[in-house]
Design an enzyme around this catalytic site. Structure first.
Site, PDB file in Angstrom:
ATOM      1  N   SER A   1       0.778  -1.230   0.000  1.00 30.12           N
ATOM      2  CA  SER A   1       0.000   0.000   0.000  1.00 30.12           C
ATOM      3  C   SER A   1       0.812   1.285   0.000  1.00 30.12           C
ATOM      4  O   SER A   1       0.625   2.152  -0.852  1.00 30.12           O
ATOM      5  CB  SER A   1      -0.931  -0.007   1.213  1.00 30.12           C
ATOM      6  OG  SER A   1      -1.617   1.213   1.329  1.00 30.12           O
TER       7      SER A   1
ATOM      8  N   HIS B   1      -1.759   6.963   4.721  1.00 32.49           N
ATOM      9  CA  HIS B   1      -0.681   5.967   4.800  1.00 32.49           C
ATOM     10  C   HIS B   1       0.619   6.439   4.151  1.00 32.49           C
ATOM     11  O   HIS B   1       1.394   5.635   3.633  1.00 32.49           O
ATOM     12  CB  HIS B   1      -1.148   4.642   4.152  1.00 32.49           C
ATOM     13  CG  HIS B   1      -0.351   3.449   4.593  1.00 32.49           C
ATOM     14  ND1 HIS B   1      -0.221   2.310   3.827  1.00 32.49           N
ATOM     15  CD2 HIS B   1       0.378   3.218   5.708  1.00 32.49           C
ATOM     16  CE1 HIS B   1       0.516   1.423   4.454  1.00 32.49           C
ATOM     17  NE2 HIS B   1       0.900   1.950   5.602  1.00 32.49           N
TER      18      HIS B   1
END
Length: 556
Positions: free
Chosen positions: A130, A183
């Site tokens: 990710s 993130h």
């Protein structure tokens, strides 16, 4: 008089939104970028003018860990013969017919957009996990260019030397917003009170971003979402509006959709085009809780956990439907571009069809299942509908959007992404690029080898066991690999088994190694990989340095 009253109203709304944290920097409709000679030294550049009037709205739409076969993107994913005898985590075991039925039902709205847009059948993300994958989407540069090869490298924040593409939109009068998963920051996890903790780690921490890496410092006027890798489906302690923690409200997909609709409405009020990075959390694990009944009742696979998974995907689809309805009501829909991808391939901790007829999972860049994702572009009436089968990267999203908005890319940025616009509008034919390259860990955390961990993980989270399972397959324990793909072949090398393989690009299960048959192609692709490596940076995290050196030595 009415004109000045309207302007005063817009000014009042703008001040109110800014004071409330909804627009940290509001630009006028017409942004003029020019220089004036004074008696003070100034930069040597060519003055330009830009008007945002009539420019398209941009939506970069991502989902989290959705596999190539877990939505109706490619019918070949639903061939029952390719799904037989597949290892599956116990809690997700369902019949093949039920799995295919659920996947086909999961995204009717997105299917409509795909059918009316362009499917990228050889669309790849720039990384198998990710953090690096999302960084590549937002910088249009391979994460290896700035030393990011794993989530461990990304965990201290994407280097501040990198320009995030929304900065260019913001500087040209766009209202820019990020909703959902971030993130990309240096983070700090602060535990919630013990009486509110569960065995699902998503419930147990409030995750803060360091100031330098806040979305508002990377080109976004507004942020609502979370900074960690995942989020609880309900009652998350980690949601923020800009820098302020906020309460979770209901199911997370619905809350993110409401925020996205708010962005469209604020753009309408401000009379500015918007650039929205909408990063849904679904279907990221764990899927041990049910979605609201309006989503859950659509699925009856025989596995409650599989139902939860596909209900979460359907919640995204129905959220997009609500957003489209708002855009249509506002008169914004016909001039909105949507670019869609999953951030990486499926995790073995999920239901069939997983990554369809492909080898590999999340965290594996040398196997197509890790990086070959469902990917498409939609722009009402302005694209040549159908499929584009040449190499495309998620790094191409922002250059394409900038091209559509007629915003020039500063040549100093040295982007890996290319504009797809000439190819999807029919102005050009052929390939966007000659090749794409990847480097990073080959991780077994999310593949068949780690099924015992996932089986026991669910037991632990559900209080069926008091022992947290040992995971021998983390990213930090994994060796590096590389892959380079052109429009016909893929050359892959995993340091773990020290095997070099050349495969036809459409050999998705990597069944026939052509390395001995085509030495010239091997040499050509190795040369492309060496050129790629010559423009990379060493890993940011010391734990990856030896692995990086191993691959460098093999290539050289």
């Amino acid at each position: 008089m009415a004109f000045f009253q309207k302007k005063r109203l817009i000014a009042a709304v703008t001040m109110a939104l800014t004071a409330g944290g909804f627009a940290s920097a509001v630009q006028a409709n017409n942004t003029k970028l020019n220089a004036t000679k004074t008696n003070v030294a100034f930069s040597d550049f060519t003055p330009t003018e830009y008007s945002s009037q009539g420019k398209p709205n941009i939506i970069i739409l991502t989902v989290d860990d959705l596999g190539y076969g877990q939505m109706p993107f490619d019918e070949s994913s639903f061939a029952p013969a390719t799904l037989k005898n597949r290892p599956v985590v116990d809690t997700y075991k369902i019949g093949i017919d039920k799995a295919i039925e659920a996947a086909k039902k999961s995204t009717p709205t997105l299917l409509g957009l795909m059918n009316d847009g362009v499917r990228f059948t050889n669309g790849y993300v720039a990384h198998g996990v990710s953090g690096p994958s999302r960084a590549a989407i937002l910088t249009a540069r391979s994460p290896a260019r700035y030393g990011v090869y794993t989530n461990s490298d990304a965990q201290d924040g994407i280097p501040l030397t990198e320009t995030f593409m929304p900065e260019l939109f913001q500087n040209h009068g766009y209202y820019t917003a990020a909703v959902g998963k971030w993130h990309l920051s240096k983070i700090s996890n602060v535990p919630v009170p013990e009486d509110k903790q569960t065995r699902d780690y998503h419930d147990n921490y409030r995750t803060y971003s360091a100031e330098e890496w806040q979305p508002q410092n990377r080109g976004f006027n507004y942020f609502m979402g979370y900074h960690s890798a995942g989020v609880a489906w309900y009652n998350s302690p980690s949601l923020f509006i800009n820098r302020q923690p906020v309460d979770a409200k209901g199911y997370i997909s619905d809350q993110l959709t409401d925020e996205a609709i708010g962005v469209a409405n604020r753009s309408k009020m401000l009379e500015q085009p918007f650039m929205l990075y909408l990063a849904y959390s679904a279907p990221h694990l764990p899927n041990d809780v049910a979605a609201p009944d309006e989503y859950q009742k659509q699925f009856n696979t025989g596995s409650p956990t599989a139902d939860n998974f596909y209900a979460s995907v359907y919640s995204v689809d129905q959220g997009v439907k609500r957003l489209l309805e708002t855009l249509k009501k506002n008169g914004q829909l016909d001039n909105t571009i949507i670019l869609f991808t999953s951030d990486n391939g499926a995790v073995i901790d999920g239901p069939l069809p997983l990554n369809g007829a492909q080898k590999g999972f999340k965290g594996q860049m040398t196997a197509p299942g890790g990086v070959h994702t469902p990917m498409f572009m939609w722009w009402s009436g302005k694209l040549k509908n159908g499929k584009y089968d040449k190499l495309v990267s998620a790094m191409d999203f922002f250059p394409s959007a900038l091209d559509a908005a007629k915003i020039s890319i500063p040549p100093t940025l040295k982007l890996d992404g290319r504009s797809l616009l000439p190819y999807v509008t029919g102005k050009k034919t052929g390939a966007v690029r000659e090749n794409l390259a990847w480097m990073g860990s080959y991780v077994h955390w999310w593949d068949e080898q780690n099924i015992p961990f996932w089986d026991n993980y669910h037991k632990f989270v559900r209080y069926e066991s008091d022992e947290y399972p040992k995971n021998p397959n983390t990213e930090n324990l994994s060796q590096f690999s590389y892959a380079v793909r052109n429009n016909e072949y893929a050359l892959i090398y995993n340091y773990e088994d020290k095997q070099l393989g050349l495969y036809a690009l459409n050999d998705l299960m990597l069944e026939r190694n052509l390395a001995k048959d085509k030495p010239e192609m091997v040499k050509q692709l190795q040369g492309a990989m060496k050129e790629y490596m010559s423009n990379t940076q060493p890993p940011l995290n010391k734990i990856n340095q030896e692995k990086f050196n191993n691959i460098s030595n093999v290539l050289n």
